[in-house]
Enzyme design. Structure first.
Site, PDB file in Angstrom:
ATOM      1  N   CYS A  70       0.828  -1.215   0.000  1.00 47.19           N
ATOM      2  CA  CYS A  70       0.000   0.000   0.000  1.00 47.19           C
ATOM      3  C   CYS A  70       0.857   1.257   0.000  1.00 47.19           C
ATOM      4  O   CYS A  70       0.463   2.284  -0.569  1.00 47.19           O
ATOM      5  CB  CYS A  70      -0.905   0.022   1.225  1.00 47.19           C
ATOM      6  SG  CYS A  70      -2.070  -1.336   1.350  1.00 47.19           S
ATOM      7  N   CYS A 110      -5.912   0.718   3.690  1.00 49.98           N
ATOM      8  CA  CYS A 110      -5.004  -0.341   3.236  1.00 49.98           C
ATOM      9  C   CYS A 110      -5.447  -1.692   3.801  1.00 49.98           C
ATOM     10  O   CYS A 110      -5.530  -2.690   3.064  1.00 49.98           O
ATOM     11  CB  CYS A 110      -3.579  -0.023   3.673  1.00 49.98           C
ATOM     12  SG  CYS A 110      -2.385  -1.376   3.453  1.00 49.98           S
ATOM     13  N   CYS A 152      -6.448  28.200  24.933  1.00 55.16           N
ATOM     14  CA  CYS A 152      -5.332  27.634  25.682  1.00 55.16           C
ATOM     15  C   CYS A 152      -4.001  27.769  24.949  1.00 55.16           C
ATOM     16  O   CYS A 152      -2.988  28.088  25.571  1.00 55.16           O
ATOM     17  CB  CYS A 152      -5.592  26.152  25.976  1.00 55.16           C
ATOM     18  SG  CYS A 152      -6.879  25.855  27.196  1.00 55.16           S
ATOM     19  N   HIS A 153      -4.005  27.537  23.656  1.00 55.63           N
ATOM     20  CA  HIS A 153      -2.741  27.337  22.953  1.00 55.63           C
ATOM     21  C   HIS A 153      -2.346  28.474  22.024  1.00 55.63           C
ATOM     22  O   HIS A 153      -1.353  28.366  21.311  1.00 55.63           O
ATOM     23  CB  HIS A 153      -2.800  26.019  22.188  1.00 55.63           C
ATOM     24  CG  HIS A 153      -3.035  24.853  23.088  1.00 55.63           C
ATOM     25  ND1 HIS A 153      -2.109  24.444  24.021  1.00 55.63           N
ATOM     26  CD2 HIS A 153      -4.110  24.028  23.233  1.00 55.63           C
ATOM     27  CE1 HIS A 153      -2.584  23.407  24.696  1.00 55.63           C
ATOM     28  NE2 HIS A 153      -3.797  23.137  24.238  1.00 55.63           N
ATOM     29  N   ARG A 195      -6.230  12.922  21.258  1.00 53.80           N
ATOM     30  CA  ARG A 195      -6.005  14.166  22.014  1.00 53.80           C
ATOM     31  C   ARG A 195      -7.082  15.189  21.692  1.00 53.80           C
ATOM     32  O   ARG A 195      -7.540  15.917  22.587  1.00 53.80           O
ATOM     33  CB  ARG A 195      -4.620  14.738  21.685  1.00 53.80           C
ATOM     34  CG  ARG A 195      -4.229  15.888  22.617  1.00 53.80           C
ATOM     35  CD  ARG A 195      -3.947  15.380  24.016  1.00 53.80           C
ATOM     36  NE  ARG A 195      -3.744  16.481  24.962  1.00 53.80           N
ATOM     37  CZ  ARG A 195      -4.662  16.902  25.827  1.00 53.80           C
ATOM     38  NH1 ARG A 195      -5.847  16.327  25.865  1.00 53.80           N
ATOM     39  NH2 ARG A 195      -4.396  17.886  26.648  1.00 53.80           N
ATOM     40  N   CYS A 247      -9.464  16.925  24.453  1.00 54.10           N
ATOM     41  CA  CYS A 247      -9.640  18.369  24.611  1.00 54.10           C
ATOM     42  C   CYS A 247     -11.116  18.746  24.594  1.00 54.10           C
ATOM     43  O   CYS A 247     -11.566  19.577  25.379  1.00 54.10           O
ATOM     44  CB  CYS A 247      -8.905  19.122  23.500  1.00 54.10           C
ATOM     45  SG  CYS A 247      -7.114  19.122  23.679  1.00 54.10           S
TER      46      CYS A 247
END
EC number: 2.8.5.2
Length: 279
Positions: free
Chosen positions: A97, A128, A196-197, A236, A240
């Site tokens: 693949c 795949c 936050c970021h 993640r 969040c």
């Protein structure tokens, strides 16, 4: 305030009060985004942003560097390599693949013009498997984290270089959807990713220092001490959403794939250094 910073500030305000954001091209967004963080953290060399919070937290960095002497993701690398080399029931392998080998993380995510959608590496891996009569893997952890950890390790040093075809309005729309997701408030806490970021990056939330958004996509999958295991980028994202008490979206669904498309594009120029280890 610079024109670039003004455009992103206006974007954040627009999303916050639910009115149409000011128009800007992806190239302008990227310049604004990267200039913001290099000006916010002037002592951090550009490539250091690939180390996430450890580029701005010297105490945490010492602990992280000690952990990296005997990284907790080593078992995942071994398991992922074994998966890569083990034939499917039909005798084929992942190499059939992905003929360019496992070191291909730098090619993802990408816009598939024929299908009109963002293709991520985990999505391509499951496609795949299904094409070869195998069961797809879960997108949060386990074997998917193992195989992508091995592929990420083999891809270390590649430079993030996501392309957004300017001649395909659907690609621009996917990028814009990811941007809207990033700046939109959601959940009972009414927070966005940017709260936050972006503006609060480098400040403390309880006992944790908030990491800069610049570099967020370079080091996945990650072994998190909180999880006690490997996890994927979309896991993640799900976490969040849960932390702001918002209903999560399906892992590898359109919402998260567009978000990854947007975030990875803004990190163009940074080297890949996955898999990683975080708290």
């Amino acid at each position: 305030m610079s024109k670039l910073l003004l455009s992103f500030t206006a974007l954040g305000l627009a999303c916050a009060i639910s009115i149409p954001a000011l128009a800007s091209t992806p190239e302008e967004d990227k310049a604004t985004f990267q200039a913001y963080f290099t000006e916010r953290f002037p002592t951090v060399p550009l490539q250091e942003f690939a180390n996430g919070v450890y580029s701005v937290d010297p105490v945490g960095r010492e602990n992280w560097e000690a952990i990296e002497e005997f990284p907790p993701y080593e078992n995942a690398l071994s398991a992922g390599e074994e998966m890569w080399n083990t034939p499917f029931a039909n005798g084929k392998t992942y190499a059939d693949c992905f003929p360019d080998g496992p070191a291909i993380v730098g090619k993802y995510p990408y816009w598939d013009k024929d299908r009109g959608m963002v293709i991520t590496l985990p999505l391509a891996i499951n496609e795949c498997l299904e094409a070869n009569g195998e069961k797809p893997l879960g997108y949060a952890k386990g074997p998917m984290a193992d195989i992508t950890a091995y592929m990420a390790y083999e891809s270390r040093g590649q430079v993030t270089n996501v392309e957004i075809p300017a001649d395909d309005p659907r690609a621009i729309a996917a990028y814009e959807a990811g941007k809207e997701f990033y700046f939109a408030r959601r959940g009972q806490f009414n927070f966005s990713c940017s709260h936050c970021h972006f503006g609060n990056s480098g400040t403390s939330l309880r006992t944790e220092i908030l990491s800069p958004a610049f570099g967020h996509t370079t080091h996945w999958p990650v072994y998190r001490s909180k999880w006690g295991e490997m996890g994927t980028l979309h896991r993640r994202y799900e976490g969040c959403n849960d932390q702001v008490r918002a209903a999560p979206f399906p892992l590898q669904g359109e919402e998260y794939r567009n978000l990854e498309f947007f975030m990875t594009y803004l990190n163009n120029g940074l080297e890949l250094n996955g898999p990683g280890a975080r708290k």
